[in-house]
Write a protein that holds these residues in place. Structure first.
Motif, PDB file in Angstrom:
ATOM      1  N   VAL A  58       0.866  -1.182   0.000  1.00 50.11           N
ATOM      2  CA  VAL A  58       0.000   0.000   0.000  1.00 50.11           C
ATOM      3  C   VAL A  58       0.898   1.224   0.000  1.00 50.11           C
ATOM      4  CG1 VAL A  58      -1.726   1.312   1.296  1.00 50.11           C
ATOM      5  CG2 VAL A  58      -1.884  -1.170   1.192  1.00 50.11           C
ATOM      6  N   SER A  59       0.599   2.180  -0.854  1.00 48.78           N
ATOM      7  CA  SER A  59       1.388   3.411  -0.915  1.00 48.78           C
ATOM      8  C   SER A  59       0.498   4.616  -0.655  1.00 48.78           C
ATOM      9  CB  SER A  59       2.065   3.547  -2.284  1.00 48.78           C
ATOM     10  OG  SER A  59       1.094   3.649  -3.310  1.00 48.78           O
ATOM     11  N   GLY A  60       1.104   5.675  -0.178  1.00 48.02           N
ATOM     12  CA  GLY A  60       0.388   6.916   0.094  1.00 48.02           C
ATOM     13  C   GLY A  60       1.383   8.016   0.396  1.00 48.02           C
ATOM     14  N   THR A  61       0.924   9.245   0.411  1.00 51.00           N
ATOM     15  CA  THR A  61       1.809  10.384   0.665  1.00 51.00           C
ATOM     16  C   THR A  61       1.278  11.243   1.804  1.00 51.00           C
ATOM     17  OG1 THR A  61       0.653  11.769  -0.971  1.00 51.00           O
ATOM     18  CG2 THR A  61       2.541  10.472  -1.745  1.00 51.00           C
ATOM     19  N   LYS A  62       2.205  11.884   2.480  1.00 49.33           N
ATOM     20  CA  LYS A  62       1.857  12.832   3.538  1.00 49.33           C
ATOM     21  C   LYS A  62       2.971  13.855   3.636  1.00 49.33           C
ATOM     22  CE  LYS A  62      -0.068  13.009   8.190  1.00 49.33           C
ATOM     23  NZ  LYS A  62      -0.360  12.245   9.423  1.00 49.33           N
ATOM     24  N   GLU A  63       2.613  15.120   3.875  1.00 43.45           N
ATOM     25  CA  GLU A  63       3.606  16.193   3.885  1.00 43.45           C
ATOM     26  C   GLU A  63       4.700  15.940   4.903  1.00 43.45           C
ATOM     27  OE1 GLU A  63       3.390  20.744   5.211  1.00 43.45           O
ATOM     28  OE2 GLU A  63       2.298  20.371   3.337  1.00 43.45           O
ATOM     29  N   GLN A  64       4.325  15.523   6.102  1.00 44.95           N
ATOM     30  CA  GLN A  64       5.313  15.201   7.132  1.00 44.95           C
ATOM     31  C   GLN A  64       4.803  14.017   7.945  1.00 44.95           C
ATOM     32  OE1 GLN A  64       6.279  18.313   9.998  1.00 44.95           O
ATOM     33  NE2 GLN A  64       8.369  17.545  10.180  1.00 44.95           N
ATOM     34  N   ILE A  65       5.592  12.963   7.964  1.00 48.23           N
ATOM     35  CA  ILE A  65       5.157  11.762   8.655  1.00 48.23           C
ATOM     36  C   ILE A  65       5.656  11.757  10.094  1.00 48.23           C
ATOM     37  CG2 ILE A  65       5.085  10.445   6.516  1.00 48.23           C
ATOM     38  CD1 ILE A  65       7.722   9.167   7.290  1.00 48.23           C
ATOM     39  N   SER A  66       5.024  10.937  10.908  1.00 46.06           N
ATOM     40  CA  SER A  66       5.378  10.801  12.312  1.00 46.06           C
ATOM     41  C   SER A  66       5.920   9.396  12.539  1.00 46.06           C
ATOM     42  CB  SER A  66       4.133  11.041  13.174  1.00 46.06           C
ATOM     43  OG  SER A  66       4.182  10.328  14.381  1.00 46.06           O
ATOM     44  N   GLN A  67       6.949   9.291  13.361  1.00 44.51           N
ATOM     45  CA  GLN A  67       7.530   7.985  13.656  1.00 44.51           C
ATOM     46  C   GLN A  67       6.494   7.066  14.306  1.00 44.51           C
ATOM     47  OE1 GLN A  67      10.578   7.850  16.696  1.00 44.51           O
ATOM     48  NE2 GLN A  67      11.663   6.181  15.661  1.00 44.51           N
ATOM     49  N   LYS A  68       5.721   7.600  15.215  1.00 48.92           N
ATOM     50  CA  LYS A  68       4.695   6.806  15.902  1.00 48.92           C
ATOM     51  C   LYS A  68       3.642   6.318  14.910  1.00 48.92           C
ATOM     52  CE  LYS A  68       1.249   7.150  19.598  1.00 48.92           C
ATOM     53  NZ  LYS A  68       0.648   8.066  20.635  1.00 48.92           N
ATOM     54  N   GLN A  69       3.189   7.205  14.036  1.00 44.33           N
ATOM     55  CA  GLN A  69       2.199   6.826  13.035  1.00 44.33           C
ATOM     56  C   GLN A  69       2.748   5.769  12.089  1.00 44.33           C
ATOM     57  OE1 GLN A  69       0.822  10.397  11.105  1.00 44.33           O
ATOM     58  NE2 GLN A  69      -0.075  11.250  12.972  1.00 44.33           N
ATOM     59  N   SER A  70       4.010   5.911  11.704  1.00 45.80           N
ATOM     60  CA  SER A  70       4.632   4.932  10.804  1.00 45.80           C
ATOM     61  C   SER A  70       4.651   3.545  11.428  1.00 45.80           C
ATOM     62  CB  SER A  70       6.059   5.357  10.455  1.00 45.80           C
ATOM     63  OG  SER A  70       6.068   6.556   9.717  1.00 45.80           O
ATOM     64  N   ILE A  71       4.985   3.477  12.714  1.00 46.12           N
ATOM     65  CA  ILE A  71       5.045   2.198  13.412  1.00 46.12           C
ATOM     66  C   ILE A  71       3.658   1.554  13.487  1.00 46.12           C
ATOM     67  CG2 ILE A  71       5.452   1.121  15.660  1.00 46.12           C
ATOM     68  CD1 ILE A  71       7.992   1.772  14.147  1.00 46.12           C
ATOM     69  N   ILE A  72       2.651   2.360  13.800  1.00 50.53           N
ATOM     70  CA  ILE A  72       1.285   1.839  13.889  1.00 50.53           C
ATOM     71  C   ILE A  72       0.810   1.345  12.518  1.00 50.53           C
ATOM     72  CG2 ILE A  72      -1.135   2.482  14.316  1.00 50.53           C
ATOM     73  CD1 ILE A  72      -0.097   4.370  16.506  1.00 50.53           C
ATOM     74  N   ILE A  73       1.132   2.091  11.463  1.00 46.28           N
ATOM     75  CA  ILE A  73       0.755   1.680  10.104  1.00 46.28           C
ATOM     76  C   ILE A  73       1.428   0.358   9.740  1.00 46.28           C
ATOM     77  CG2 ILE A  73       1.029   2.253   7.658  1.00 46.28           C
ATOM     78  CD1 ILE A  73       0.654   5.214   8.486  1.00 46.28           C
ATOM     79  N   ILE A  74       2.681   0.199  10.116  1.00 46.35           N
ATOM     80  CA  ILE A  74       3.406  -1.043   9.827  1.00 46.35           C
ATOM     81  C   ILE A  74       2.772  -2.229  10.550  1.00 46.35           C
ATOM     82  CG2 ILE A  74       5.592  -2.268  10.223  1.00 46.35           C
ATOM     83  CD1 ILE A  74       7.002   0.452   9.748  1.00 46.35           C
ATOM     84  N   LEU A  75       2.464  -2.075  11.835  1.00 43.91           N
ATOM     85  CA  LEU A  75       1.890  -3.164  12.626  1.00 43.91           C
ATOM     86  C   LEU A  75       0.436  -3.440  12.283  1.00 43.91           C
ATOM     87  CD1 LEU A  75       3.388  -2.453  16.185  1.00 43.91           C
ATOM     88  CD2 LEU A  75       4.116  -4.181  14.526  1.00 43.91           C
TER      89      LEU A  75
END
Length: 321
Positions: free
Chosen positions: A93-110
């Protein structure tokens, strides 16, 4: 007077850059996703010595896994979120965001493997309880695929989890981690005779090559005095065309579209804009402290343990049924 006029005319004129192109938001279609899923099913059917039922179960498990990533991205307001199946490999799955968050990235991965592994373990109980081989088959696929995906190897979710949590800010360690993953995948592919899996480290090698070109481009852009920690909207006209020049010099895939110093919009300008955005991408928000990293690490470890605990308890409970 003549001398004064001569001085005025000899002054260098400031270079004027055209307006940077407007980023177009392309309408997303389900057709590429559906077509890639059908191709995934067809390729799996002809390569693996499985029944069509098992192939469809595999596709369904992969779809459920990716829907977890998809939903999490949507919740965190990612744009242009789309899903694509890769024959014999899986899906992403791909998507874009102006500025990502480390916490959000981890939750998306899990959000992909964790629900799948837990649901698979629960389905295993019902399969045993009702002596349903079909449910047991689905449960086996769900647990195996999702736990395998949680292994700390790039580009699986487990590898991306470890990299995002601990190595994201160190390019050297991140690269070493990727090369170790490539070696491990090649070794597993050969020893298990699962030669189709060599596609995965192959893609990872191509990704590392692209990252190397991107790194050179960023260094060249920074040398020009351009701050790359900004969004596309914050980029000035001059900065856009200068960044575009460096992409033409350092990224081979774009050299045929870009002539440095020639500031004209190409028919492939939207692809160029995406590459420009990759160069000037804002740094991720480091919003996880030590406690948060420990918490997510514990969750990741429990992701391997809990499904087997549920399966073990299920076997004990169903013996008396």
């Amino acid at each position: 007077m003549e001398e004064q006029e001569s001085l005025i005319t000899s002054e260098p004129t400031e270079k004027v850059y055209p307006d940077k192109p407007v980023e177009e938001s392309a309408a997303k279609s389900l057709l590429p996703s559906i077509a890639s899923a059908l191709l995934f099913i067809a390729a799996s059917y002809f390569v693996f010595d499985w029944s069509l039922t098992n192939i469809l179960i595999l596709a369904g498990v992969v779809l459920f896994h990716e829907l977890g990533h998809f939903a999490a991205m949507k919740i965190y307001s990612y744009k242009d979120v789309s899903m694509f199946f890769v024959p014999l490999v899986g899906a992403f799955v791909s998507g874009t965001k102006e500025q990502i968050s480390q916490k959000q990235s981890i939750i998306i991965i899990l959000a992909g493997p964790l629900p799948g592994a837990l649901l698979g373990a629960i389905l295993y109980y019902f399969g045993l309880a009702y002596h349903n081989d079909f449910l047991l088959n689905i449960a086996g696929f769900m647990v195996l695929i999702n736990l395998f995906n949680l292994l700390p190897i790039m580009p699986f979710d487990g590898g991306r989890f470890i990299k995002s949590l601990f190595f994201e800010r160190s390019e050297l360690i991140s690269s070493i981690f990727s090369y170790i993953s490539i070696g491990a995948l090649f070794y597993y592919s050969i020893t298990s005779r699962s030669y189709f899996l060599m596609l995965v480290p192959g893609f990872l090698i191509l990704q590392l090559f692209a990252q190397s070109q991107l790194k050179k481009t960023k260094e060249a852009v920074v040398d020009k005095g351009i701050n790359i920690n900004k969004s596309y909207d914050e980029l000035s006209n001059e900065e856009y065309w200068l960044v575009r020049d460096e992409i033409g010099k350092h990224v081979k895939a774009f050299s045929k579209y870009i002539t440095p110093g020639k500031y004209e919009v190409s028919e492939n300008e939207q692809k160029i804009i995406e590459q420009v955005k990759a160069v000037i991408q804002k740094e991720p928000i480091q919003d996880l402290k030590v406690g948060g990293k420990i918490l997510f690490t514990v969750i990741w470890i429990l992701s391997f343990i809990i499904p087997f605990v549920i399966i073990g308890v299920s076997m004990i409970l169903t013996r008396s049924l």
